[in-house]
Enzyme design. Structure first.
Site, PDB file in Angstrom:
ATOM      1  N   HIS A   1       1.928   4.282  -3.066  1.00 17.41           N
ATOM      2  CA  HIS A   1       1.946   5.740  -2.953  1.00 17.41           C
ATOM      3  C   HIS A   1       3.250   6.302  -3.518  1.00 17.41           C
ATOM      4  O   HIS A   1       3.252   7.265  -4.293  1.00 17.41           O
ATOM      5  CB  HIS A   1       1.826   6.165  -1.484  1.00 17.41           C
ATOM      6  CG  HIS A   1       0.468   5.958  -0.892  1.00 17.41           C
ATOM      7  ND1 HIS A   1      -0.701   6.280  -1.543  1.00 17.41           N
ATOM      8  CD2 HIS A   1       0.101   5.482   0.328  1.00 17.41           C
ATOM      9  CE1 HIS A   1      -1.735   6.004  -0.762  1.00 17.41           C
ATOM     10  NE2 HIS A   1      -1.270   5.513   0.379  1.00 17.41           N
TER      11      HIS A   1
ATOM     12  N   HIS B   1       0.841  -1.200   0.000  1.00 16.70           N
ATOM     13  CA  HIS B   1       0.000   0.000   0.000  1.00 16.70           C
ATOM     14  C   HIS B   1       0.879   1.253   0.000  1.00 16.70           C
ATOM     15  O   HIS B   1       0.684   2.161  -0.811  1.00 16.70           O
ATOM     16  CB  HIS B   1      -0.908  -0.018   1.239  1.00 16.70           C
ATOM     17  CG  HIS B   1      -1.782   1.185   1.392  1.00 16.70           C
ATOM     18  ND1 HIS B   1      -3.131   1.156   1.145  1.00 16.70           N
ATOM     19  CD2 HIS B   1      -1.498   2.458   1.787  1.00 16.70           C
ATOM     20  CE1 HIS B   1      -3.649   2.361   1.367  1.00 16.70           C
ATOM     21  NE2 HIS B   1      -2.677   3.158   1.769  1.00 16.70           N
ATOM     22  N   GLU B   2       1.843   1.280   0.903  1.00 15.41           N
ATOM     23  CA  GLU B   2       2.723   2.447   0.984  1.00 15.41           C
ATOM     24  C   GLU B   2       3.639   2.549  -0.230  1.00 15.41           C
ATOM     25  O   GLU B   2       3.899   3.648  -0.738  1.00 15.41           O
ATOM     26  CB  GLU B   2       3.556   2.394   2.273  1.00 15.41           C
ATOM     27  CG  GLU B   2       2.753   2.597   3.541  1.00 15.41           C
ATOM     28  CD  GLU B   2       2.016   3.927   3.558  1.00 15.41           C
ATOM     29  OE1 GLU B   2       2.557   4.927   3.040  1.00 15.41           O
ATOM     30  OE2 GLU B   2       0.883   3.957   4.081  1.00 15.41           O
TER      31      GLU B   2
END
Length: 235
Positions: free
Chosen positions: A26, A22-23
């Site tokens: 980004h 998820h990170e």
């Protein structure tokens, strides 16, 4: 039956992978639009240790894990978050729109991972019974964790991804006001989602709007993911 240690591993590993990717999503989204801040900070990495947040990655999942084992005797789901990837919005051609895209990349990654995991259900039928059992449990936790993480992060409260998406969509004047929530956003999320329902439950009032929403949305999301993976009819 799956032993305690193995079941814990099957529950924890999906959380670590879901949060890490998820990170990373980004960071890669920001890099694609011209911001190399995450890469320069060493955060454009698939190494989970680079994304650890003491509260979101260790404390909260640990409390959920212990609490579920003490009360339910099994792990239902785990949830947490990682240390936010640094992003320099001023490097984007349109800072608000750029941040909106970067924010959306995290949940999009989780939904993609959930779908890929559901696809992995197909070859389970060719494994020995023990492998089918272990693989099925792992995929269940993986799909559930990614869907919960992705949907939860779409709550329209900064600094959650949904809040930043809202900031990118609102007219500038309203967006500036909404963005101010980021200063207290994570405390607001913890209060509304985790603390307030427990306090009210102690007083005899069952008020948990976010939990109720997830109870309705997540099963439907699982159905959609399975349908997209060709595992069931969606209706």
């Amino acid at each position: 039956m799956i032993g305690l240690a193995l079941q814990l591993a099957l529950a924890v590993v999906p959380v670590v992978l879901a949060i890490t990717l998820h990170e990373a999503a980004h960071g890669y989204a920001a890099l694609a639009m011209g911001d190399d801040t995450a890469r320069a900070a060493g955060r454009l990495s698939l190494n989970p240790l680079r994304h650890i947040d003491r509260v979101g990655t260790v404390l909260l999942p640990g409390i959920l894990l212990i609490g579920q084992w003490l009360t339910l005797g099994r792990v239902v789901f785990l949830f947490g978050w990682a240390k936010p990837v640094p992003v320099a919005a001023w490097k984007f051609r349109s800072p608000r729109r750029g941040m909106m895209v970067v924010a959306a990349a995290g949940p999009a990654m989780n939904f993609l991972l959930a779908w890929l995991a559901a696809l992995a259900l197909h070859p389970l039928a060719y494994l020995p019974p023990r492998g089918t059992e272990i693989g099925g449990v792992f995929i269940y936790y993986f799909v559930l964790t990614n869907l919960v993480l992705g949907i939860f992060n779409l709550l329209p409260i900064p600094p959650l991804d949904g809040g930043r998406i809202v900031v990118g969509l609102l007219p500038l004047r309203l967006a500036r006001r909404w963005a101010l929530l980021e200063r207290v956003g994570i405390l607001l999320v913890l209060l509304v989602v985790f603390i307030l329902p427990q306090v009210l439950a102690g007083l005899g009032w069952r008020v948990d709007p976010v939990g109720a929403a997830l109870d309705h949305i997540v099963p439907r999301a699982i159905g959609v993911v399975l349908w997209l993976a060709g595992m069931s009819d969606h209706g």
